[in-house]
Design a protein around this motif. Structure first.
Motif, PDB file in Angstrom:
ATOM      1  N   ARG A 257       0.847  -1.193   0.000  1.00  0.00           N
ATOM      2  CA  ARG A 257       0.000   0.000   0.000  1.00  0.00           C
ATOM      3  C   ARG A 257       0.875   1.233   0.000  1.00  0.00           C
ATOM      4  O   ARG A 257       1.862   1.312   0.721  1.00  0.00           O
ATOM      5  CB  ARG A 257      -0.883   0.016   1.260  1.00  0.00           C
ATOM      6  N   ALA A 262      -2.663   7.965  -0.012  1.00  0.00           N
ATOM      7  CA  ALA A 262      -3.847   8.155   0.833  1.00  0.00           C
ATOM      8  C   ALA A 262      -3.678   9.405   1.690  1.00  0.00           C
ATOM      9  O   ALA A 262      -4.625  10.172   1.874  1.00  0.00           O
ATOM     10  CB  ALA A 262      -4.069   6.929   1.708  1.00  0.00           C
ATOM     11  N   HIS A 292     -10.352   2.899  -0.883  1.00  0.00           N
ATOM     12  CA  HIS A 292     -10.192   2.597  -2.312  1.00  0.00           C
ATOM     13  C   HIS A 292     -11.561   2.380  -2.941  1.00  0.00           C
ATOM     14  O   HIS A 292     -12.379   1.636  -2.410  1.00  0.00           O
ATOM     15  CB  HIS A 292      -9.301   1.371  -2.507  1.00  0.00           C
ATOM     16  N   LEU A 296      -8.250  -2.986  -4.171  1.00  0.00           N
ATOM     17  CA  LEU A 296      -6.918  -3.438  -4.580  1.00  0.00           C
ATOM     18  C   LEU A 296      -6.929  -4.953  -4.738  1.00  0.00           C
ATOM     19  O   LEU A 296      -7.746  -5.637  -4.127  1.00  0.00           O
ATOM     20  CB  LEU A 296      -5.881  -3.072  -3.510  1.00  0.00           C
ATOM     21  N   GLY A 302      -7.765  -2.715  -8.487  1.00  0.00           N
ATOM     22  CA  GLY A 302      -7.829  -1.254  -8.456  1.00  0.00           C
ATOM     23  C   GLY A 302      -6.444  -0.672  -8.199  1.00  0.00           C
ATOM     24  O   GLY A 302      -5.623  -1.277  -7.517  1.00  0.00           O
ATOM     25  N   ASP A 304      -3.575   1.997  -6.687  1.00  0.00           N
ATOM     26  CA  ASP A 304      -3.349   2.713  -5.424  1.00  0.00           C
ATOM     27  C   ASP A 304      -2.988   4.162  -5.764  1.00  0.00           C
ATOM     28  O   ASP A 304      -1.892   4.622  -5.479  1.00  0.00           O
ATOM     29  CB  ASP A 304      -2.230   2.012  -4.642  1.00  0.00           C
ATOM     30  N   ASN A 308      -8.380   6.946  -7.334  1.00  0.00           N
ATOM     31  CA  ASN A 308      -9.135   5.769  -6.872  1.00  0.00           C
ATOM     32  C   ASN A 308      -9.319   5.775  -5.356  1.00  0.00           C
ATOM     33  O   ASN A 308      -9.679   4.774  -4.760  1.00  0.00           O
ATOM     34  CB  ASN A 308      -8.411   4.488  -7.322  1.00  0.00           C
ATOM     35  N   ILE A 309      -9.036   6.900  -4.702  1.00  0.00           N
ATOM     36  CA  ILE A 309      -9.113   6.956  -3.234  1.00  0.00           C
ATOM     37  C   ILE A 309     -10.025   8.105  -2.786  1.00  0.00           C
ATOM     38  O   ILE A 309      -9.944   9.218  -3.317  1.00  0.00           O
ATOM     39  CB  ILE A 309      -7.701   7.130  -2.608  1.00  0.00           C
ATOM     40  N   HIS A 355     -13.810   3.912 -12.140  1.00  0.00           N
ATOM     41  CA  HIS A 355     -13.676   3.216 -10.855  1.00  0.00           C
ATOM     42  C   HIS A 355     -14.951   3.375 -10.030  1.00  0.00           C
ATOM     43  O   HIS A 355     -15.385   2.447  -9.346  1.00  0.00           O
ATOM     44  CB  HIS A 355     -12.469   3.757 -10.068  1.00  0.00           C
TER      45      HIS A 355
END
Ligand SMILES: [Zn+2]
Length: 371
Positions: A257, A262, A292, A296, A302, A304, A308-309, A355
């Motif tokens: 990760r 993030a 996410h 993932l 998906g 990182d 996508n967050i 996504h």
């Protein structure tokens, strides 16, 4: 409803040795017959257990309905989560019966050994070609909805029994034992032994579509130090080497990760939830979670990346990963079909619409209407 609830509701005493094998479950034989009798003859009520003597009577009655009576040693009937004694990861079994007796997978037929309140183990065997292995990850498809002969999906899978149990495990972080048929790892039909891989946790679940029907997809990850990575075991088997039975860490293909990504998203929103605006402040400072959108790892894969967050509070994150919350193309947020709010998006935060659509799809899979 599970064993405990069934016995309690019908005021039945648990069986000590004799169980009916029904759909891969072991059901207390006399309580089952007694309650079934009560359903057939409501005016007479449940059959008193004094009409049964020993296992022979129950066996005769069950066989008339096409069920097998199995005799289990007394200590084997309790539900065991996690590791079982004298059985390190890498232990090989001649057949399912041997794995059953060792306590690894307490059913000789079904792929899932579990109930609505929890699942103890999974067995991956030939027929289930939807299951996939990658590094220390397994993508597992739930039970049910298949034609027994062709293996094709002929109905929607349901959130019941062991399928629901896996989600309880996911919520509690409770591990599942994984047994795998050698041929699944080597693709050689002649490899018929079963290998215990160890303990895995359920890291996500979602809906999917196969042959036009709804299926349940679970992502399982090897617990570090408590299991062998399936891909490593497969490689050893293909090379003709022994499987290492000692406990060891595996690092190949683990999802790394990127917490910096993030952190950037959380900073952008100053830790305020993009769905409900909640901003939690703990003694250690503000707290939010990077969620996410497209999960993932297999089978979703998906990325990182910031697109996508989402920055979410723990409540909204739980609802989002639990497939209650979905985001519509106009940015409105729906909670189990009911309006919930609007997604707040910073102009600097470019979200990927694909996504978002993907998360919606795996949360609300629709199969074709039953014919
Ligand atoms: Zn929130």
């Amino acid at each position: 409803m599970g064993r405990e609830a069934f016995l309690r509701q019908h005021e039945q005493r648990p069986s000590a040795r004799y169980f009916a094998a029904v759909d891969g479950l072991h059901i207390d034989s006399k309580p089952l017959l007694s309650v079934a009798y009560g359903y057939q003859y409501p005016d007479r009520g449940p059959l008193s257990v004094r009409y049964f003597s020993g296992g022979a009577e129950a066996r005769r009655a069950l066989s008339r309905f096409g069920y097998e009576l199995v005799e289990l040693p007394p200590e084997s009937t309790s539900v065991v989560y996690g590791e079982v004694p004298d059985c390190p990861p890498g232990t090989a079994f001649e057949d399912r019966r041997e794995a059953y007796e060792a306590g690894v997978h307490r059913t000789t037929q079904a792929g899932i050994a579990g109930q609505a309140d929890g699942t103890q183990s999974i067995c991956l065997s030939d027929g289930y070609s939807d299951d996939r292995i990658q590094g220390d990850l397994i993508s597992y498809t739930g039970f049910g909805g298949r034609d027994a002969n062709t293996g094709r999906h002929i109905a929607d899978q349901q959130l019941v029994k062991g399928n629901l149990g896996l989600i309880e495990n996911y919520k509690l972080g409770r591990p599942v034992r994984i047994l795998v048929k050698e041929s699944v790892l080597t693709s050689k039909k002649s490899d018929t032994e079963y290998i215990y891989l160890g303990l895995f946790t359920v890291t996500s679940w979602s809906w999917g579509i196969r042959d036009g029907w709804k299926i349940l997809i679970y992502q399982l990850r090897a617990v570090s130090g408590e299991s062998l990575a399936p891909e490593e075991v497969a490689a050893a088997l293909v090379r003709g080497e022994d499987i290492p039975t000692q406990r060891r860490r595996s690092n190949i293909n683990r999802i790394v990760r990127n917490y910096d990504v993030a952190a950037s998203v959380k900073r952008l929103y100053d830790n305020s939830c993009q769905i409900c605006s909640t901003r939690l402040v703990t003694a250690a400072g503000p707290y939010s979670e990077g969620a996410h959108i497209r999960p993932l790892g297999i089978p979703h894969n998906g990325p990182d990346t910031m697109e996508n967050i989402l920055c979410l509070c723990p409540n909204c994150h739980t609802l989002f990963d639990g497939h209650a919350l979905t985001i519509q193309s106009d940015g409105t947020v729906v909670n189990l079909g009911e309006p919930f709010g609007t997604l707040m998006v910073d102009p600097e935060h470019r979200l990927n619409a694909d996504h978002i659509a993907y998360q919606k799809k795996i949360s609300t899979a629709k199969s074709h209407p039953a014919t």
